[in-house]
Enzyme design. Sequence first.
Site, PDB file in Angstrom:
ATOM      1  N   HIS A  40      66.824  -6.481  -6.696  1.00  0.00           N
ATOM      2  CA  HIS A  40      66.195  -6.248  -5.384  1.00  0.00           C
ATOM      3  C   HIS A  40      64.902  -7.038  -5.264  1.00  0.00           C
ATOM      4  O   HIS A  40      63.986  -6.851  -6.066  1.00  0.00           O
ATOM      5  CB  HIS A  40      65.911  -4.738  -5.227  1.00  0.00           C
ATOM      6  CG  HIS A  40      65.280  -4.373  -3.924  1.00  0.00           C
ATOM      7  ND1 HIS A  40      64.089  -3.681  -3.847  1.00  0.00           N
ATOM      8  CD2 HIS A  40      65.654  -4.627  -2.644  1.00  0.00           C
ATOM      9  CE1 HIS A  40      63.775  -3.510  -2.566  1.00  0.00           C
ATOM     10  NE2 HIS A  40      64.718  -4.073  -1.814  1.00  0.00           N
ATOM     11  N   HIS A  64      64.554  -6.006   6.571  1.00  0.00           N
ATOM     12  CA  HIS A  64      65.928  -5.807   6.086  1.00  0.00           C
ATOM     13  C   HIS A  64      66.987  -5.949   7.174  1.00  0.00           C
ATOM     14  O   HIS A  64      68.139  -6.192   6.879  1.00  0.00           O
ATOM     15  CB  HIS A  64      66.063  -4.409   5.476  1.00  0.00           C
ATOM     16  CG  HIS A  64      65.308  -4.239   4.202  1.00  0.00           C
ATOM     17  ND1 HIS A  64      64.031  -3.750   4.172  1.00  0.00           N
ATOM     18  CD2 HIS A  64      65.646  -4.508   2.914  1.00  0.00           C
ATOM     19  CE1 HIS A  64      63.625  -3.701   2.911  1.00  0.00           C
ATOM     20  NE2 HIS A  64      64.576  -4.159   2.125  1.00  0.00           N
ATOM     21  N   ARG A 138      46.686  -7.897   9.566  1.00  0.00           N
ATOM     22  CA  ARG A 138      47.486  -7.761   8.363  1.00  0.00           C
ATOM     23  C   ARG A 138      47.738  -6.265   8.145  1.00  0.00           C
ATOM     24  O   ARG A 138      46.857  -5.535   7.689  1.00  0.00           O
ATOM     25  CB  ARG A 138      46.727  -8.372   7.167  1.00  0.00           C
ATOM     26  CG  ARG A 138      47.587  -8.769   5.965  1.00  0.00           C
ATOM     27  CD  ARG A 138      48.160  -7.588   5.237  1.00  0.00           C
ATOM     28  NE  ARG A 138      49.038  -7.984   4.136  1.00  0.00           N
ATOM     29  CZ  ARG A 138      50.322  -7.632   4.056  1.00  0.00           C
ATOM     30  NH1 ARG A 138      50.893  -6.937   5.014  1.00  0.00           N
ATOM     31  NH2 ARG A 138      51.034  -7.977   3.009  1.00  0.00           N
ATOM     32  N   CYS A 185      42.114 -12.453   4.017  1.00  0.00           N
ATOM     33  CA  CYS A 185      43.216 -11.929   3.214  1.00  0.00           C
ATOM     34  C   CYS A 185      43.327 -12.723   1.909  1.00  0.00           C
ATOM     35  O   CYS A 185      43.133 -13.941   1.898  1.00  0.00           O
ATOM     36  CB  CYS A 185      44.525 -12.031   3.993  1.00  0.00           C
ATOM     37  SG  CYS A 185      45.909 -11.311   3.109  1.00  0.00           S
ATOM     38  N   TYR A 321      47.682  -7.863  -5.413  1.00  0.00           N
ATOM     39  CA  TYR A 321      46.327  -8.412  -5.241  1.00  0.00           C
ATOM     40  C   TYR A 321      45.609  -8.624  -6.564  1.00  0.00           C
ATOM     41  O   TYR A 321      44.467  -8.214  -6.754  1.00  0.00           O
ATOM     42  CB  TYR A 321      45.492  -7.521  -4.295  1.00  0.00           C
ATOM     43  CG  TYR A 321      46.069  -7.455  -2.912  1.00  0.00           C
ATOM     44  CD1 TYR A 321      46.172  -8.617  -2.128  1.00  0.00           C
ATOM     45  CD2 TYR A 321      46.531  -6.266  -2.380  1.00  0.00           C
ATOM     46  CE1 TYR A 321      46.729  -8.577  -0.868  1.00  0.00           C
ATOM     47  CE2 TYR A 321      47.095  -6.219  -1.109  1.00  0.00           C
ATOM     48  CZ  TYR A 321      47.189  -7.377  -0.367  1.00  0.00           C
ATOM     49  OH  TYR A 321      47.740  -7.334   0.880  1.00  0.00           O
TER      50      TYR A 321
END
Length: 469
Positions: A40, A64, A138, A185, A321
Amino acid sequence: STAYPIFSVTDVRKHTTKEDGIWVTYKDGVYNITDFVDGHPGGDVIMMAAGNAIDPFWNLYAVHKQPQILKILETYRIGTLSDADAEGDSSETLDPYAGDPKRNPSFIINSEKPYNGEPPLPMLVENFITPTDVFYVRNHLPVPQIDVEDYTLEIGGIGLRETSLTLDDLKTKFPKVSVTAAIQCAGNRRADMTKVKPVKGLNWNGGAIGNAVWSGAPLIDVLKFCGLTDLSKIRHIQFEGLDMDVTNVSYGASIPVEKLFNPHCDVILAYEMNGEPLPLDHGFPLRVIVPGVVGARNVKWLGRIILSEEESSSHWQQNDYKGFSPSIDWDTVDFKSAAAIQELPVISAICVPTNESNVKLKDGKLVVQGYAWSGGGCKILRVDITADKGKMWYTADIVNQEDAAAGRCWSWVLWKAEIPIDKNLKQTEIWAKAVDSNYNVQPESFENIWNLRGVLANAYHKIKINIVQ
Ligand code: MTE
Ligand code: MO
Protein backbone atom coordinates in the site's frame (compact mmCIF):
# COMPACT_ATOMS: atom_id res chain seq x y z
CA SER A 1 -21.90 -9.26 -8.85
CA THR A 2 -24.52 -11.97 -8.21
CA ALA A 3 -21.79 -14.51 -8.97
CA TYR A 4 -20.05 -13.66 -5.69
CA PRO A 5 -20.82 -15.33 -2.35
CA ILE A 6 -22.77 -13.20 0.11
CA PHE A 7 -21.14 -12.11 3.39
CA SER A 8 -22.45 -10.20 6.37
CA VAL A 9 -20.69 -7.36 8.19
CA THR A 10 -20.10 -9.84 11.03
CA ASP A 11 -18.22 -12.15 8.64
CA VAL A 12 -16.07 -9.26 7.46
CA ARG A 13 -15.29 -8.11 11.02
CA LYS A 14 -13.63 -11.47 11.76
CA HIS A 15 -10.92 -10.88 9.15
CA THR A 16 -8.43 -8.41 10.53
CA THR A 17 -5.09 -10.26 10.50
CA LYS A 18 -2.81 -11.77 7.91
CA GLU A 19 -3.47 -15.23 9.41
CA ASP A 20 -7.28 -14.92 9.09
CA GLY A 21 -7.05 -12.81 5.95
CA ILE A 22 -7.56 -9.04 5.86
CA TRP A 23 -11.00 -8.19 4.53
CA VAL A 24 -12.56 -4.83 3.79
CA THR A 25 -15.75 -3.64 2.12
CA TYR A 26 -16.32 -0.85 -0.37
CA LYS A 27 -19.96 -0.04 -1.18
CA ASP A 28 -21.47 -3.56 -1.46
CA GLY A 29 -18.22 -5.31 -2.40
CA VAL A 30 -16.20 -7.55 -0.08
CA TYR A 31 -12.44 -7.70 -0.71
CA ASN A 32 -9.59 -9.80 0.64
CA ILE A 33 -6.62 -7.41 0.55
CA THR A 34 -4.14 -9.56 2.52
CA ASP A 35 -1.66 -9.64 -0.36
CA PHE A 36 -1.99 -5.92 -0.99
CA VAL A 37 -1.37 -4.38 2.43
CA ASP A 38 2.45 -4.51 2.34
CA GLY A 39 2.48 -2.73 -0.99
CA HIS A 40 0.00 0.00 0.00
CA PRO A 41 1.60 3.29 -1.09
CA GLY A 42 0.13 5.02 1.97
CA GLY A 43 1.72 2.56 4.41
CA ASP A 44 0.29 0.92 7.52
CA VAL A 45 -2.74 3.18 7.90
CA ILE A 46 -4.61 0.78 5.63
CA MET A 47 -4.80 -1.59 8.63
CA MET A 48 -7.18 0.84 10.35
CA ALA A 49 -9.77 -0.35 7.85
CA ALA A 50 -9.13 -4.08 8.43
CA GLY A 51 -12.47 -5.87 8.94
CA ASN A 52 -14.33 -2.68 8.09
CA ALA A 53 -15.66 -0.46 5.34
CA ILE A 54 -12.99 1.58 3.55
CA ASP A 55 -15.62 4.06 2.33
CA PRO A 56 -15.06 6.60 5.15
CA PHE A 57 -11.29 6.45 4.62
CA TRP A 58 -11.68 6.97 0.90
CA ASN A 59 -13.99 9.89 1.53
CA LEU A 60 -11.25 11.39 3.69
CA TYR A 61 -8.34 10.54 1.39
CA ALA A 62 -10.26 11.13 -1.79
CA VAL A 63 -7.20 10.52 -3.95
CA HIS A 64 -8.33 6.88 -3.89
CA LYS A 65 -11.46 7.58 -5.92
CA GLN A 66 -9.87 7.05 -9.31
CA PRO A 67 -10.67 4.45 -11.95
CA GLN A 68 -7.17 2.88 -11.75
CA ILE A 69 -7.46 2.38 -8.02
CA LEU A 70 -10.99 0.96 -8.25
CA LYS A 71 -9.65 -1.44 -10.86
CA ILE A 72 -6.89 -2.61 -8.49
CA LEU A 73 -9.45 -3.05 -5.72
CA GLU A 74 -11.72 -5.11 -8.02
CA THR A 75 -8.92 -7.68 -8.46
CA TYR A 76 -9.23 -8.51 -4.73
CA ARG A 77 -13.02 -9.00 -4.78
CA ILE A 78 -14.26 -12.14 -3.03
CA GLY A 79 -17.88 -11.41 -2.26
CA THR A 80 -20.90 -9.18 -1.92
CA LEU A 81 -22.25 -7.66 1.27
CA SER A 82 -25.68 -8.99 2.27
CA ASP A 83 -28.51 -6.62 1.31
CA ALA A 84 -29.37 -5.71 4.88
CA ASP A 85 -25.79 -4.72 5.65
CA ALA A 86 -25.19 -2.86 2.39
CA GLU A 87 -28.31 -0.73 2.87
CA GLY A 88 -27.05 0.67 6.13
CA ASP A 89 -24.13 2.26 4.35
CA SER A 90 -24.76 5.96 3.86
CA SER A 91 -21.13 6.80 3.10
CA GLU A 92 -21.99 7.98 -0.41
CA THR A 93 -23.73 11.05 0.95
CA LEU A 94 -21.18 11.79 3.67
CA ASP A 95 -18.51 13.91 2.08
CA PRO A 96 -16.39 15.19 4.98
CA TYR A 97 -15.18 17.99 2.69
CA ALA A 98 -18.66 19.35 1.97
CA GLY A 99 -18.08 22.22 4.41
CA ASP A 100 -14.70 23.30 2.97
CA PRO A 101 -14.54 26.95 1.87
CA LYS A 102 -14.18 28.29 -1.70
CA ARG A 103 -10.62 28.78 -2.90
CA ASN A 104 -8.77 31.03 -5.31
CA PRO A 105 -9.62 29.66 -8.79
CA SER A 106 -6.15 30.56 -10.11
CA PHE A 107 -4.43 28.24 -7.63
CA ILE A 108 -2.51 25.18 -8.80
CA ILE A 109 -4.25 22.31 -7.02
CA ASN A 110 -1.93 19.59 -5.72
CA SER A 111 -4.73 17.69 -4.03
CA GLU A 112 -8.46 18.40 -3.96
CA LYS A 113 -9.54 16.43 -0.87
CA PRO A 114 -7.83 17.31 1.41
CA TYR A 115 -7.30 20.64 -0.31
CA ASN A 116 -3.72 21.63 -1.10
CA GLY A 117 -3.16 24.54 -3.43
CA GLU A 118 -0.54 27.15 -4.25
CA PRO A 119 -0.49 30.36 -6.31
CA PRO A 120 1.38 30.52 -9.62
CA LEU A 121 4.86 31.97 -8.93
CA PRO A 122 4.45 35.34 -10.70
CA MET A 123 1.36 36.05 -8.56
CA LEU A 124 3.34 35.32 -5.41
CA VAL A 125 5.87 38.15 -5.84
CA GLU A 126 3.34 40.88 -6.62
CA ASN A 127 3.10 41.77 -2.91
CA PHE A 128 5.48 41.84 0.04
CA ILE A 129 2.53 41.00 2.30
CA THR A 130 0.83 38.07 0.61
CA PRO A 131 -2.92 38.79 0.24
CA THR A 132 -4.89 36.21 2.19
CA ASP A 133 -6.46 34.67 -0.91
CA VAL A 134 -3.00 34.27 -2.50
CA PHE A 135 -1.59 32.44 0.55
CA TYR A 136 -1.05 28.71 -0.12
CA VAL A 137 -3.28 26.22 1.67
CA ARG A 138 -1.93 22.98 3.10
CA ASN A 139 -4.61 20.82 4.75
CA HIS A 140 -4.16 17.23 5.86
CA LEU A 141 -7.84 16.72 6.67
CA PRO A 142 -11.24 18.33 6.13
CA VAL A 143 -11.57 21.89 7.44
CA PRO A 144 -13.32 21.57 10.82
CA GLN A 145 -16.54 23.54 11.25
CA ILE A 146 -16.13 25.47 14.48
CA ASP A 147 -18.82 27.58 16.10
CA VAL A 148 -17.10 30.44 17.96
CA GLU A 149 -19.88 30.38 20.56
CA ASP A 150 -18.84 26.86 21.58
CA TYR A 151 -15.12 27.27 21.00
CA THR A 152 -12.61 26.97 23.82
CA LEU A 153 -8.85 26.55 23.86
CA GLU A 154 -7.80 23.93 26.44
CA ILE A 155 -4.44 24.47 28.11
CA GLY A 156 -2.70 22.08 30.49
CA GLY A 157 0.33 19.94 31.24
CA ILE A 158 3.33 20.22 33.55
CA GLY A 159 3.02 23.02 36.11
CA LEU A 160 -0.21 24.46 34.69
CA ARG A 161 -3.72 24.85 36.03
CA GLU A 162 -6.04 23.18 33.51
CA THR A 163 -7.59 26.20 31.82
CA SER A 164 -10.25 26.81 29.16
CA LEU A 165 -10.21 30.10 27.32
CA THR A 166 -12.82 31.42 24.94
CA LEU A 167 -11.87 33.45 21.89
CA ASP A 168 -13.15 36.49 23.73
CA ASP A 169 -10.85 35.70 26.70
CA LEU A 170 -7.89 35.58 24.33
CA LYS A 171 -8.85 38.91 22.80
CA THR A 172 -9.54 40.76 26.06
CA LYS A 173 -7.28 39.28 28.75
CA PHE A 174 -4.00 39.63 26.83
CA PRO A 175 -2.24 42.29 24.80
CA LYS A 176 -2.79 42.06 21.04
CA VAL A 177 0.51 41.92 19.19
CA SER A 178 1.26 41.65 15.47
CA VAL A 179 4.06 39.71 13.83
CA THR A 180 4.86 39.75 10.14
CA ALA A 181 6.16 36.30 9.32
CA ALA A 182 6.59 34.01 6.36
CA ILE A 183 5.24 30.49 6.74
CA GLN A 184 6.68 27.83 4.48
CA CYS A 185 5.80 24.18 4.00
CA ALA A 186 8.64 21.65 4.50
CA GLY A 187 7.79 20.38 1.02
CA ASN A 188 8.04 23.71 -0.81
CA ARG A 189 9.91 23.28 -4.14
CA ARG A 190 9.58 19.51 -3.85
CA ALA A 191 8.69 19.39 -7.57
CA ASP A 192 12.33 20.23 -8.37
CA MET A 193 13.71 17.54 -6.06
CA THR A 194 11.38 14.97 -7.64
CA LYS A 195 13.17 15.45 -10.97
CA VAL A 196 16.24 13.72 -9.48
CA LYS A 197 14.26 10.70 -8.29
CA PRO A 198 10.61 10.33 -7.25
CA VAL A 199 9.68 11.09 -3.63
CA LYS A 200 6.51 10.63 -1.61
CA GLY A 201 4.69 13.94 -1.20
CA LEU A 202 2.62 16.68 -2.80
CA ASN A 203 4.24 18.22 -5.85
CA TRP A 204 4.70 21.79 -4.58
CA ASN A 205 6.23 24.01 -7.19
CA GLY A 206 7.58 26.93 -5.13
CA GLY A 207 4.39 28.62 -4.02
CA ALA A 208 4.06 26.81 -0.67
CA ILE A 209 5.25 29.93 1.15
CA GLY A 210 3.59 33.22 2.00
CA ASN A 211 4.30 36.28 4.13
CA ALA A 212 1.47 37.65 6.28
CA VAL A 213 0.72 39.86 9.26
CA TRP A 214 -0.51 37.66 12.11
CA SER A 215 -2.13 39.20 15.21
CA GLY A 216 -3.08 37.69 18.53
CA ALA A 217 -1.99 36.99 22.09
CA PRO A 218 1.64 36.24 23.02
CA LEU A 219 1.81 32.54 23.95
CA ILE A 220 4.04 33.24 26.97
CA ASP A 221 1.44 35.62 28.46
CA VAL A 222 -1.30 33.03 28.02
CA LEU A 223 0.77 30.33 29.72
CA LYS A 224 1.67 32.63 32.62
CA PHE A 225 -2.05 33.31 33.02
CA CYS A 226 -2.50 29.52 33.37
CA GLY A 227 0.01 29.44 36.23
CA LEU A 228 3.31 28.85 34.45
CA THR A 229 6.22 29.70 36.75
CA ASP A 230 8.79 26.92 36.49
CA LEU A 231 10.00 25.97 33.03
CA SER A 232 12.73 23.59 34.22
CA LYS A 233 10.80 20.34 33.60
CA ILE A 234 9.12 21.40 30.39
CA ARG A 235 10.87 20.49 27.18
CA HIS A 236 8.20 20.69 24.52
CA ILE A 237 5.02 22.59 23.82
CA GLN A 238 2.47 20.40 22.09
CA PHE A 239 -0.36 21.71 19.95
CA GLU A 240 -3.49 19.84 18.83
CA GLY A 241 -5.78 20.90 16.02
CA LEU A 242 -9.54 20.36 15.91
CA ASP A 243 -9.33 18.71 12.48
CA MET A 244 -9.68 14.95 12.83
CA ASP A 245 -9.41 11.77 10.82
CA VAL A 246 -12.03 8.98 10.81
CA THR A 247 -10.59 7.52 13.99
CA ASN A 248 -10.87 10.91 15.76
CA VAL A 249 -7.12 11.48 15.80
CA SER A 250 -6.38 15.17 15.40
CA TYR A 251 -3.53 16.93 13.64
CA GLY A 252 -0.74 17.68 16.11
CA ALA A 253 2.81 18.99 16.40
CA SER A 254 5.21 20.42 18.97
CA ILE A 255 8.02 22.93 19.32
CA PRO A 256 10.95 22.94 21.76
CA VAL A 257 10.38 25.03 24.86
CA GLU A 258 13.36 27.28 24.01
CA LYS A 259 11.05 29.07 21.59
CA LEU A 260 9.20 30.24 24.66
CA PHE A 261 12.16 31.13 26.91
CA ASN A 262 13.19 33.75 24.40
CA PRO A 263 10.63 36.55 24.14
CA HIS A 264 12.27 37.54 20.84
CA CYS A 265 10.87 34.36 19.26
CA ASP A 266 7.48 36.12 19.00
CA VAL A 267 5.32 32.99 19.27
CA ILE A 268 1.66 34.06 19.22
CA LEU A 269 -1.81 32.60 19.29
CA ALA A 270 -3.18 34.34 16.23
CA TYR A 271 -6.84 35.12 15.65
CA GLU A 272 -6.18 37.54 12.77
CA MET A 273 -4.40 37.29 9.43
CA ASN A 274 -3.70 40.50 7.52
CA GLY A 275 -6.04 42.46 9.81
CA GLU A 276 -9.07 40.19 9.36
CA PRO A 277 -10.33 37.21 11.40
CA LEU A 278 -8.41 34.08 10.38
CA PRO A 279 -10.10 32.52 7.33
CA LEU A 280 -11.39 28.94 7.56
CA ASP A 281 -8.50 27.50 5.53
CA HIS A 282 -5.84 29.18 7.66
CA GLY A 283 -7.10 27.99 11.03
CA PHE A 284 -10.25 29.86 12.11
CA PRO A 285 -10.70 30.79 14.88
CA LEU A 286 -7.16 30.33 16.26
CA ARG A 287 -3.74 29.06 15.18
CA VAL A 288 -0.29 29.17 16.67
CA ILE A 289 2.30 31.18 14.75
CA VAL A 290 5.88 30.09 15.41
CA PRO A 291 7.95 32.48 13.28
CA GLY A 292 10.98 30.97 11.56
CA VAL A 293 9.71 27.42 12.09
CA VAL A 294 8.40 25.00 9.45
CA GLY A 295 4.72 25.36 8.52
CA ALA A 296 3.84 21.96 9.99
CA ARG A 297 4.33 23.24 13.57
CA ASN A 298 2.08 26.27 13.01
CA VAL A 299 -0.99 24.32 14.05
CA LYS A 300 -4.31 25.60 12.71
CA TRP A 301 -7.78 25.26 14.32
CA LEU A 302 -5.95 25.10 17.64
CA GLY A 303 -7.88 23.15 20.28
CA ARG A 304 -5.34 22.24 22.91
CA ILE A 305 -1.89 23.19 24.24
CA ILE A 306 0.04 20.78 26.47
CA LEU A 307 3.36 21.49 28.21
CA SER A 308 5.35 18.27 28.33
CA GLU A 309 8.67 16.51 28.71
CA GLU A 310 7.93 14.82 25.38
CA GLU A 311 7.45 15.90 21.79
CA SER A 312 3.98 15.53 20.30
CA SER A 313 3.25 11.84 19.68
CA SER A 314 1.43 12.69 16.45
CA HIS A 315 2.26 11.02 13.17
CA TRP A 316 3.37 14.39 11.76
CA GLN A 317 5.90 14.97 14.55
CA GLN A 318 7.19 11.38 14.80
CA ASN A 319 6.92 9.77 11.37
CA ASP A 320 6.87 12.62 8.91
CA TYR A 321 8.58 16.00 8.36
CA LYS A 322 12.07 14.67 9.01
CA GLY A 323 15.15 14.76 6.79
CA PHE A 324 17.28 11.75 5.78
CA SER A 325 20.41 10.90 3.81
CA PRO A 326 19.94 10.43 0.05
CA SER A 327 20.88 6.76 0.52
CA ILE A 328 17.96 6.03 2.85
CA ASP A 329 14.90 4.55 1.14
CA TRP A 330 11.48 3.33 2.31
CA ASP A 331 12.92 -0.12 3.13
CA THR A 332 15.69 1.21 5.38
CA VAL A 333 14.16 4.35 6.88
CA ASP A 334 13.92 4.57 10.68
CA PHE A 335 11.92 7.66 11.54
CA LYS A 336 13.10 7.51 15.18
CA SER A 337 16.68 8.11 14.05
CA ALA A 338 16.05 11.63 12.73
CA ALA A 339 15.10 14.92 14.37
CA ALA A 340 11.79 16.58 13.60
CA ILE A 341 12.23 19.58 11.30
CA GLN A 342 11.87 22.89 13.14
CA GLU A 343 13.76 25.93 11.77
CA LEU A 344 14.11 25.76 8.00
CA PRO A 345 17.27 26.30 5.92
CA VAL A 346 17.87 29.25 3.57
CA ILE A 347 15.90 29.16 0.31
CA SER A 348 15.09 31.29 -2.71
CA ALA A 349 13.04 30.98 -5.88
CA ILE A 350 12.82 32.72 -9.22
CA CYS A 351 9.19 33.67 -9.81
CA VAL A 352 9.51 35.85 -12.93
CA PRO A 353 10.16 34.61 -15.57
CA THR A 354 8.80 31.09 -15.12
CA ASN A 355 10.55 27.89 -16.15
CA GLU A 356 10.36 27.04 -19.89
CA SER A 357 8.82 30.41 -20.76
CA ASN A 358 9.58 32.68 -23.72
CA VAL A 359 11.08 36.02 -22.71
CA LYS A 360 11.99 39.25 -24.47
CA LEU A 361 15.09 41.16 -23.40
CA LYS A 362 14.87 44.83 -22.41
CA ASP A 363 17.95 46.70 -23.74
CA GLY A 364 19.82 43.42 -23.78
CA LYS A 365 18.84 42.70 -20.20
CA LEU A 366 16.58 40.19 -18.55
CA VAL A 367 14.41 41.18 -15.59
CA VAL A 368 14.38 38.46 -12.91
CA GLN A 369 12.25 38.57 -9.74
CA GLY A 370 11.76 36.27 -6.80
CA TYR A 371 11.74 35.70 -3.07
CA ALA A 372 14.29 34.54 -0.48
CA TRP A 373 13.86 33.49 3.14
CA SER A 374 15.64 31.67 5.91
CA GLY A 375 14.35 29.97 9.06
CA GLY A 376 15.11 30.81 12.68
CA GLY A 377 14.92 34.56 12.05
CA CYS A 378 18.11 34.64 9.94
CA LYS A 379 18.35 37.71 7.78
CA ILE A 380 18.83 37.43 4.02
CA LEU A 381 22.16 39.13 3.25
CA ARG A 382 22.36 38.64 -0.49
CA VAL A 383 20.75 36.96 -3.48
CA ASP A 384 23.06 35.99 -6.35
CA ILE A 385 21.87 35.44 -9.94
CA THR A 386 23.74 33.95 -12.86
CA ALA A 387 22.80 33.45 -16.52
CA ASP A 388 25.91 31.43 -17.45
CA LYS A 389 26.03 28.66 -14.83
CA GLY A 390 28.14 30.64 -12.42
CA LYS A 391 30.85 32.27 -14.55
CA MET A 392 29.42 35.64 -13.63
CA TRP A 393 27.18 36.23 -10.60
CA TYR A 394 25.06 39.39 -10.25
CA THR A 395 23.77 40.59 -6.90
CA ALA A 396 20.02 41.18 -6.97
CA ASP A 397 18.45 44.31 -5.47
CA ILE A 398 16.48 43.56 -2.34
CA VAL A 399 13.18 45.30 -3.09
CA ASN A 400 11.46 44.64 0.25
CA GLN A 401 13.05 43.71 3.53
CA GLU A 402 11.79 44.26 7.04
CA ASP A 403 13.80 46.45 9.38
CA ALA A 404 14.77 43.84 11.98
CA ALA A 405 17.95 42.44 13.49
CA ALA A 406 19.38 39.12 12.32
CA GLY A 407 17.79 36.50 14.55
CA ARG A 408 14.41 38.19 14.38
CA CYS A 409 13.81 38.48 10.62
CA TRP A 410 10.61 36.54 10.17
CA SER A 411 9.53 37.97 6.78
CA TRP A 412 10.77 36.91 3.41
CA VAL A 413 12.51 39.36 1.08
CA LEU A 414 11.46 40.10 -2.48
CA TRP A 415 14.30 40.76 -4.90
CA LYS A 416 14.83 41.91 -8.47
CA ALA A 417 17.79 41.82 -10.86
CA GLU A 418 18.38 43.04 -14.41
CA ILE A 419 21.08 40.92 -15.92
CA PRO A 420 22.80 41.29 -19.30
CA ILE A 421 22.27 38.34 -21.63
CA ASP A 422 24.20 37.51 -24.79
CA LYS A 423 21.82 38.53 -27.62
CA ASN A 424 22.81 35.55 -29.75
CA LEU A 425 21.54 33.07 -27.22
CA LYS A 426 18.26 31.36 -28.05
CA GLN A 427 18.06 29.60 -24.72
CA THR A 428 19.72 29.93 -21.36
CA GLU A 429 19.47 28.87 -17.74
CA ILE A 430 18.99 31.33 -14.90
CA TRP A 431 20.11 30.31 -11.42
CA ALA A 432 19.42 31.95 -8.06
CA LYS A 433 20.91 31.36 -4.62
CA ALA A 434 20.53 33.23 -1.37
CA VAL A 435 22.94 33.81 1.53
CA ASP A 436 21.66 34.30 5.09
CA SER A 437 23.10 36.04 8.14
CA ASN A 438 24.84 32.84 9.30
CA TYR A 439 26.53 32.88 5.88
CA ASN A 440 24.71 29.69 5.12
CA VAL A 441 24.05 29.36 1.41
CA GLN A 442 21.79 27.11 -0.62
CA PRO A 443 23.31 23.84 -1.89
CA GLU A 444 24.03 23.79 -5.61
CA SER A 445 22.05 20.75 -6.67
CA PHE A 446 19.33 18.40 -5.52
CA GLU A 447 21.30 15.19 -6.10
CA ASN A 448 23.07 15.29 -2.75
CA ILE A 449 20.20 16.58 -0.63
CA TRP A 450 17.56 14.27 -2.11
CA ASN A 451 15.47 12.58 0.60
CA LEU A 452 12.60 10.13 0.41
CA ARG A 453 9.95 12.59 1.64
CA GLY A 454 11.16 15.41 -0.59
CA VAL A 455 11.48 17.92 2.25
CA LEU A 456 14.06 20.71 2.69
CA ALA A 457 14.23 21.18 -1.10
CA ASN A 458 16.38 24.31 -1.02
CA ALA A 459 18.95 23.80 -3.80
CA TYR A 460 19.73 26.67 -6.21
CA HIS A 461 16.63 27.49 -8.19
CA LYS A 462 17.49 26.82 -11.84
CA ILE A 463 15.11 27.66 -14.67
CA LYS A 464 15.37 27.39 -18.45
CA ILE A 465 14.11 30.18 -20.67
CA ASN A 466 13.77 30.76 -24.41
CA ILE A 467 14.86 34.18 -25.64
CA VAL A 468 12.64 35.60 -28.37
CA GLN A 469 13.30 38.74 -30.39
N1 MTE B 1 -2.70 22.50 11.35
C1 MTE B 1 -3.73 21.64 11.34
N2 MTE B 1 -4.55 21.63 12.40
N3 MTE B 1 -3.94 20.80 10.30
C2 MTE B 1 -3.10 20.79 9.21
O1 MTE B 1 -3.34 20.02 8.27
N4 MTE B 1 -1.05 21.71 8.17
C3 MTE B 1 0.27 22.20 8.55
C4 MTE B 1 0.15 23.52 9.30
N5 MTE B 1 -0.83 23.44 10.34
C5 MTE B 1 -1.98 21.67 9.20
C6 MTE B 1 -1.83 22.55 10.30
C7 MTE B 1 1.19 22.39 7.45
S1 MTE B 1 2.05 21.01 6.92
C8 MTE B 1 1.47 23.62 6.92
S2 MTE B 1 2.64 23.80 5.73
C9 MTE B 1 0.75 24.82 7.39
O2 MTE B 1 -0.22 24.53 8.38
C10 MTE B 1 0.03 25.48 6.22
O3 MTE B 1 -0.61 26.65 6.64
P1 MTE B 1 -1.60 27.39 5.64
O4 MTE B 1 -2.57 26.40 5.09
O5 MTE B 1 -2.23 28.48 6.44
O6 MTE B 1 -0.74 27.95 4.53
MO1 MO C 1 3.57 21.66 5.34
